[in-house]
Write a protein that holds these residues in place. Structure first.
Motif, mmCIF file in Angstrom:
data_model
loop_
_atom_site.group_PDB
_atom_site.id
_atom_site.type_symbol
_atom_site.label_atom_id
_atom_site.label_comp_id
_atom_site.label_asym_id
_atom_site.label_seq_id
_atom_site.Cartn_x
_atom_site.Cartn_y
_atom_site.Cartn_z
ATOM 1 N N PHE A 106 -2.572 36.127 29.077
ATOM 2 C CA PHE A 106 -1.684 37.138 28.648
ATOM 3 C C PHE A 106 -1.579 38.715 29.316
ATOM 4 O O PHE A 106 -3.075 39.191 30.151
ATOM 5 C CB PHE A 106 -2.381 38.312 27.558
ATOM 6 N N TRP A 107 -0.616 38.839 30.328
ATOM 7 C CA TRP A 107 -0.254 40.181 31.023
ATOM 8 C C TRP A 107 0.184 41.053 29.810
ATOM 9 O O TRP A 107 0.145 40.651 28.555
ATOM 10 C CB TRP A 107 1.243 39.444 31.761
ATOM 11 N N GLY A 220 3.515 49.114 20.325
ATOM 12 C CA GLY A 220 2.563 49.142 20.751
ATOM 13 C C GLY A 220 2.566 48.452 22.241
ATOM 14 O O GLY A 220 3.645 48.938 22.845
ATOM 15 N N LEU A 221 1.621 48.060 22.753
ATOM 16 C CA LEU A 221 1.772 47.102 24.392
ATOM 17 C C LEU A 221 2.163 45.879 23.408
ATOM 18 O O LEU A 221 2.433 45.443 22.617
ATOM 19 C CB LEU A 221 -0.746 46.954 24.226
ATOM 20 N N PHE A 222 2.587 45.550 24.958
ATOM 21 C CA PHE A 222 3.337 44.611 24.558
ATOM 22 C C PHE A 222 3.195 42.887 25.586
ATOM 23 O O PHE A 222 2.398 42.867 26.535
ATOM 24 C CB PHE A 222 4.841 44.536 24.967
ATOM 25 N N LEU A 223 2.039 42.390 24.489
ATOM 26 C CA LEU A 223 1.258 41.276 25.629
ATOM 27 C C LEU A 223 2.744 39.979 25.928
ATOM 28 O O LEU A 223 3.263 39.476 24.731
ATOM 29 C CB LEU A 223 0.489 41.313 24.714
ATOM 30 N N PHE A 224 2.104 39.623 27.126
ATOM 31 C CA PHE A 224 3.149 38.134 27.160
ATOM 32 C C PHE A 224 2.524 37.576 28.338
ATOM 33 O O PHE A 224 1.591 37.667 29.097
ATOM 34 C CB PHE A 224 4.033 38.666 28.065
ATOM 35 N N ALA A 225 3.004 35.975 28.199
ATOM 36 C CA ALA A 225 2.496 35.521 29.547
ATOM 37 C C ALA A 225 3.179 34.745 30.088
ATOM 38 O O ALA A 225 4.037 33.692 29.607
ATOM 39 C CB ALA A 225 1.474 34.381 28.526
ATOM 40 N N VAL A 226 3.479 34.310 31.120
ATOM 41 C CA VAL A 226 4.240 33.936 31.900
ATOM 42 C C VAL A 226 2.972 32.855 33.327
ATOM 43 O O VAL A 226 2.343 34.032 33.555
ATOM 44 C CB VAL A 226 5.748 34.590 33.073
#
Length: 272
Positions: A106-107, A220-226
């Motif tokens: 996660f970013w 809230g925070l936003f977690l994403f993956a790339v």
């Protein structure tokens, strides 16, 4: 940094999309401006390895912010603190662990102010640095995460296609991702090939997260993956069809103007 704290980061945040119920998002793939590079360092890229990447945030209030990926030092998210690289500006920050691997992890996106309205999109361009965006590649092109993949461009490997974390799925940094995943999309653009070889279709110079209706602090925070790859050290990522310089456009306009004037004079002469 406390070694136990770093271990927690490794086992919780870095378990990431591969283990914590990440959700697929709608994705698009656009050839756009084609780029090329001489080769890849391999298929694992860290936060530190993406230095120089350009990040552009666009807000509903009309403001646009742009910055370059760099060392941010230690960042704290809830009960976790770790060394991070990313972009930090008045609107907030987006980051990734300096020593982490982007494939499946996660970013973190954090909005620090509501003064600019909702975040409409977050765009990453790798060409200023050495970063390329990879997808889960199949025999027919990019596909959503969750199935088997095959190696694409030489030096790249099986990857994930963009995903987002399930709401509050990472303990210790809640709340996060309180935003409908169906309103998030990812756009891969600007196809990349290796010098002397055609584009395979798995690498792109640009990736954009798009938030339908806009992302606000309430989520809230936003977690994403790339997933990302890196071009060779000292290599560049350059357009295969160079964009004309402004002086070139000026010369072209001057030439067209002279041509039109000559045609008018010729018509007048014919009439006379």
């Amino acid at each position: 940094m406390n070694s136990l704290r770093m271990l927690l980061v490794g086992t919780v945040l870095m378990a990431g999309a591969q283990n914590l119920g990440a959700q697929n998002i709608a994705t698009q793939y656009q050839t756009g401006t084609t780029f090329e590079t001489s080769g890849l360092t391999g298929f694992q890229t860290s936060g530190a390895g993406m230095a120089g990447m350009q990040v552009t945030a666009r807000f509903s209030g009309g403001q646009t912010f742009s910055g370059f990926w760099t060392d941010l030092g230690d960042l704290t998210f809830g009960s976790f603190t770790y060394a991070a690289h990313g972009v930090s500006q008045a609107w907030g920050d987006v980051s990734f662990p300096s020593s982490g691997n982007t494939n499946g992890n996660f970013w973190i996106l954090r909005l620090a102010s509501g003064d600019y309205g909702a975040l409409l999109s977050l765009q990453f361009n790798g060409a200023p640095g050495r970063t390329l965006f990879d997808c889960r590649f199949t025999a027919t092109g990019c596909a959503q995460s969750g199935g088997t993949s095959i190696d694409g461009t030489v030096g790249s490997s099986g990857a994930i296609t963009a995903q987002v974390a399930a709401p509050n799925s990472v303990a210790g940094i809640s709340p996060h991702n309180q935003f409908d995943a169906q309103k998030v999309s990812g756009v891969y653009a600007n196809s990349i090939n290796l010098v002397g070889a055609p584009a395979v279709g798995d690498l792109f110079e640009q990736f954009t997260l798009v938030f339908d209706g806009g992302l606000t602090q309430d989520a809230g925070l936003f977690l994403f993956a790339v997933d990302t790859d890196n071009a060779n050290p000292n290599a560049t990522i350059v357009p295969t069809t160079p964009v004309p310089e402004p002086s070139t456009y000026a010369l072209l306009a001057t030439g067209l103007g002279a041509l039109m004037l000559a045609k008018r004079r010729r018509r007048h002469a014919d009439v006379g």
